[in-house]
Motif scaffolding. Structure first.
Motif, PDB file in Angstrom:
ATOM      1  N   ASN A  91       0.831  -1.213   0.000  1.00 25.55           N
ATOM      2  CA  ASN A  91       0.000   0.000   0.000  1.00 25.55           C
ATOM      3  C   ASN A  91       0.858   1.252   0.000  1.00 25.55           C
ATOM      4  N   LEU A  92       1.943   1.221   0.776  1.00 24.90           N
ATOM      5  CA  LEU A  92       2.841   2.374   0.830  1.00 24.90           C
ATOM      6  C   LEU A  92       3.501   2.600  -0.521  1.00 24.90           C
ATOM      7  N   LYS A 119       2.257   1.760  -3.435  1.00 24.06           N
ATOM      8  CA  LYS A 119       1.237   2.238  -4.355  1.00 24.06           C
ATOM      9  C   LYS A 119       0.966   3.722  -4.162  1.00 24.06           C
ATOM     10  N   GLU A 120       1.015   4.188  -2.914  1.00 24.90           N
ATOM     11  CA  GLU A 120       0.691   5.586  -2.615  1.00 24.90           C
ATOM     12  C   GLU A 120       1.867   6.531  -2.843  1.00 24.90           C
ATOM     13  N   ASN A 121       3.086   6.068  -2.498  1.00 29.86           N
ATOM     14  CA  ASN A 121       4.230   6.982  -2.503  1.00 29.86           C
ATOM     15  C   ASN A 121       5.431   6.506  -3.318  1.00 29.86           C
ATOM     16  N   GLY A 122       5.322   5.344  -3.950  1.00 30.31           N
ATOM     17  CA  GLY A 122       6.416   4.857  -4.766  1.00 30.31           C
ATOM     18  C   GLY A 122       7.271   3.822  -4.051  1.00 30.31           C
ATOM     19  N   GLN A 182      10.607   3.475  -3.739  1.00 35.66           N
ATOM     20  CA  GLN A 182      11.720   3.921  -2.912  1.00 35.66           C
ATOM     21  C   GLN A 182      11.256   4.368  -1.534  1.00 35.66           C
ATOM     22  N   HIS A 183      10.127   5.068  -1.482  1.00 33.56           N
ATOM     23  CA  HIS A 183       9.603   5.513  -0.188  1.00 33.56           C
ATOM     24  C   HIS A 183       9.284   4.310   0.698  1.00 33.56           C
ATOM     25  N   ALA A 184       8.650   3.292   0.129  1.00 33.43           N
ATOM     26  CA  ALA A 184       8.331   2.087   0.900  1.00 33.43           C
ATOM     27  C   ALA A 184       9.606   1.383   1.357  1.00 33.43           C
ATOM     28  N   ASP A 231      12.520   2.728   1.921  1.00 35.75           N
ATOM     29  CA  ASP A 231      13.131   3.520   2.992  1.00 35.75           C
ATOM     30  C   ASP A 231      12.517   3.180   4.348  1.00 35.75           C
ATOM     31  N   GLN A 232      11.220   2.948   4.358  1.00 36.59           N
ATOM     32  CA  GLN A 232      10.522   2.669   5.611  1.00 36.59           C
ATOM     33  C   GLN A 232      10.782   1.248   6.122  1.00 36.59           C
ATOM     34  N   SER A 280      14.676   2.862  -8.311  1.00 34.13           N
ATOM     35  CA  SER A 280      15.067   3.079  -6.919  1.00 34.13           C
ATOM     36  C   SER A 280      16.481   3.635  -6.872  1.00 34.13           C
TER      37      SER A 280
END
Length: 254
Positions: free
Chosen positions: A52-53, A55-58, A60-62, A64-65, A115
């Protein structure tokens, strides 16, 4: 992750970047009918929310988390093989790039995502602040090029080259988006279909179909097998035995 595996079994760590479901119980049951002498069990990294992360923010963002958690799981479980599905390819290349993973890998219909570690691979020692300008039509090819170079570090360039086993659907899209892109990168040279009867017989699955194996000239430990279906073939219960077959191939020479 799940409880510890039964003693004496190899650990296959499954990493899922998207919200797709594979019935791993059926996959493990299918190995009981295989001819492999290697027993294994599938364990899972708990990456709930990654899809989900992403899908919402890309991607690389997922990443990073979840990167710290991902690395901790691999280091704690010390798996014998890692299995990724679809966009999980980016997780596998990240672990290889960080030096966390150097072992057999299984990929189910892999799809790359842009990425930071792919960008760094393309720059390859150039100025980190340099911009890479790629139009949308060429981005997918660039993603595959960088991914292939990272995969080749572990699965060909090191000694011994660890097996890289790939499963795809039989649809034209699957072949174009995966096998054709892998070959077009020329990181492993040309793709070669193995069609001799002896090898085809070894690739026979319990559903009676003969699946032709594709290899690459410069990456002899890589094998691609196709199974009935499109990109969603891996979630079809009828393909559980085929996924088990892929895992068995990763352990043939280990």
């Amino acid at each position: 992750t799940t409880s510890p595996p039964p003693r004496g079994r190899r650990i296959v760590l499954a990493l899922g970047a998207a919200n797709s479901y594979v019935n791993w119980t059926r996959v493990e049951e299918a190995q009981q009918t295989s001819s492999s002498s290697t027993l294994w069990t599938v364990m899972h990294a708990d990456l709930t929310g990654f899809g989900n992360l992403m899908k919402e923010n890309g991607f690389q963002h997922a990443l990073d988390q979840y990167s710290d958690k991902l690395i901790r799981v691999v280091q704690r479980l010390a798996p014998d093989a890692i299995l990724v599905s679809s966009k999980g390819l980016g997780l596998l290349t990240y672990l290889i790039d960080r030096g966390v993973w150097m072992g057999p890998s299984i990929m189910l219909s892999p799809i790359p995502n842009w990425s930071n570690h792919l960008r760094a691979q393309l720059l390859d020692g150039s100025n980190d602040n340099e911009c890479i300008h790629v139009d949308d039509e060429a981005l997918f090819e660039v993603e595959w090029l960088a991914s292939m170079k990272i995969l080749k570090r572990v699965h060909t360039d090191t000694a011994p080259g660890h097996p890289l086993i790939v499963g795809i659907g039989t649809s034209d899209d699957e072949h174009f988006l995966i096998v054709d892109m892998m070959e077009e990168s020329q990181v492993c040279g040309n793709a070669v279909r193995i069609e001799d009867s002896e090898d085809a017989e070894k690739s026979e699955i319990d559903n009676g179909a003969i699946h032709i194996r594709t290899t690459f000239v410069d990456c002899p430990t890589w094998s691609v097998y196709s199974f009935p279906g499109d990109h969603g073939w891996k979630t079809n219960a009828s393909n559980a035995a085929n996924i088990a077959f892929l895992v068995d191939q990763a352990f043939l020479d280990v």
